[in-house]
Design an enzyme around this catalytic site. Structure first.
Site, PDB file in Angstrom:
ATOM      1  N   GLU A  79      -8.887   4.136  17.459  1.00 48.14           N
ATOM      2  CA  GLU A  79      -9.645   4.057  18.701  1.00 48.14           C
ATOM      3  C   GLU A  79      -8.922   4.793  19.811  1.00 48.14           C
ATOM      4  O   GLU A  79      -7.698   4.984  19.731  1.00 48.14           O
ATOM      5  CB  GLU A  79      -9.830   2.596  19.120  1.00 48.14           C
TER       6      GLU A  79
ATOM      7  N   GLU B  32      -3.816   6.021   0.767  1.00 49.75           N
ATOM      8  CA  GLU B  32      -4.150   6.983   1.822  1.00 49.75           C
ATOM      9  C   GLU B  32      -2.968   7.909   2.104  1.00 49.75           C
ATOM     10  O   GLU B  32      -3.125   9.122   2.239  1.00 49.75           O
ATOM     11  CB  GLU B  32      -4.555   6.248   3.101  1.00 49.75           C
ATOM     12  N   ARG B  33      -1.783   7.336   2.185  1.00 50.66           N
ATOM     13  CA  ARG B  33      -0.596   8.144   2.493  1.00 50.66           C
ATOM     14  C   ARG B  33      -0.225   9.053   1.337  1.00 50.66           C
ATOM     15  O   ARG B  33       0.240  10.175   1.542  1.00 50.66           O
ATOM     16  CB  ARG B  33       0.542   7.223   2.912  1.00 50.66           C
TER      17      ARG B  33
END
Length: 385
Positions: free
Chosen positions: A131, A248-249
């Site tokens: 965000e 993800e990494r």
């Protein structure tokens, strides 16, 4: 060029056949379109469907949900094949991450509904965590999902969302209980078609990765069925994210190796053809030594990644090791892009040469997926026990 080392114990004959097929597909269907996608700022939906037809996104999905029924090694091979052909624009890595959230935590109905469509390319996925103002701090998100009968009302905004313009299914991190901090975070799936109150912002202008559509997303009283909650109960979002972040990494590090292999191959070819002061640029000792350094760094990274993939397959890849792979892979990628571009001389600064694009694309690898400073902190915590 190959992701797997000759001694990689995770790579079966099926993996090798899949890698060959993925490489051919990328050469035929991806490479001719890279420049156009870079100009347009988005990858064609037709390419997603073609990749789906080839099974490139179905490798680690169970057969009952339209997949091949393999392991995450198949996803790793697709990511590597894309990047080793000089592209970082196609948002498949995020597609894979979304698929594995649903595989790990989704209900049977959710799996039946979404996994076949994600595998086929009919549906493009996105993951909305970041965000404005929060960056890597996912605990501080302000987006809320308040109960309204049998639905949630989603309010807030997200930024830097990969596949943001194309996404049909977005996993949104939101607070279902604002009083509980990170324990009040849940993941809610938003199907974007016809979602009243949902809005995609402009396609963000970036330093690199220009072919990937990256957007800010806005949610204003978006009504989402409570059946779209990911997981059996609220408040599991932060736990789910922490469990999935190692993959993800690792995808970031795998992409880094693919880009490195492509850059080295392009630089070797250029320095063999380019002449200066009456001889090939490759014949200068500085060139040979620089390329020797780059190749050695690539092979060290390759061996580490193969160990990580094997540990992932065995369920033993921990967060600290995945953080090392992301940190080290992205740092080495940027080092090698710097050295390779320098060997191109003035032509390295020209966008008609892929090395210029790869140089720009590499920079964000040290930022997204958790900044490398965060990676170092996570690694340090594993030592200070």
């Amino acid at each position: 060029m190959s992701l797997a080392t000759p001694t990689a114990n995770w790579a079966s004959e099926e993996h090798n056949m899949f890698a060959e097929m993925a490489g051919r597909f990328m050469g035929d269907e991806l490479v001719p379109n890279i420049e156009r996608w870079t100009t347009n700022g988005v990858v064609d939906r037709d390419f997603w469907r073609k990749a789906g037809d080839m099974g490139l996104m179905a490798g680690a999905i169970s057969e009952e949900y339209g997949g091949v029924g393999g392991d995450l090694g198949f996803d790793a091979l697709t990511i590597y094949a894309q990047n080793s052909h000089g592209d970082s624009g196609w948002g498949y890595a995020i597609q894979s991450i979304v698929i594995h959230y649903i595989t790990a935590y989704g209900s049977e109905d959710q799996k039946q509904k979404w996994l076949p469509r994600l595998a086929s390319g009919e549906m493009v996925g996105a993951l909305a965590m970041t965000e404005p103002g929060t960056g890597s701090d996912v605990q501080s998100i302000r987006t809320t999902a308040d109960k309204d009968g049998n639905s949630y009302r989603l309010n807030g905004s997200k930024i830097f969302i990969t596949n943001g313009q194309s996404a049909d299914l977005i996993l949104v991190a939101a607070k279902t209980d604002k009083s509980l901090g990170s324990k009040g975070v849940s993941l809610v799936a938003v199907e974007t078609e016809g979602a009243e109150g949902f809005r995609k912002g402009r396609n963000l202008k970036k330093l690199g990765m220009k072919a990937n559509d990256t957007a800010e997303l806005f949610f204003e009283d978006v009504k989402v069925p409570m059946t779209n909650l990911i997981g059996p109960e609220e408040g599991q979002g932060f736990y789910q994210m922490m469990k999935q972040l190692p993959w993800e990494r690792l995808t970031i590090a795998i992409g880094a190796l693919g880009a490195i292999d492509f850059a080295i191959a392009e630089t070797v070819k250029y320095t063999q053809e380019r002449k200066a002061f009456g001889k090939r640029v490759m014949d200068f000792q500085n060139t040979r030594f620089k390329l020797a350094e780059c190749k050695t760094k690539a092979e060290v990274l390759r061996s580490f990644l193969n160990d990580c993939i094997a540990r992932l397959d065995a369920g033993t890849l921990d967060a600290a090791t995945a953080s090392m792979a992301k940190y080290w892979g992205s740092e080495i990628q940027n080092d090698i892009m710097h050295e390779c571009l320098q060997l191109f001389g003035g032509y390295g600064f020209m966008m008609e040469y892929p090395i210029a694009r790869l140089y720009a694309d590499a920079r964000v690898q040290m930022i997204y997926g958790g900044t490398n400073e965060i990676m170092k902190e996570l690694i340090a915590r594993s030592l200070d026990t």
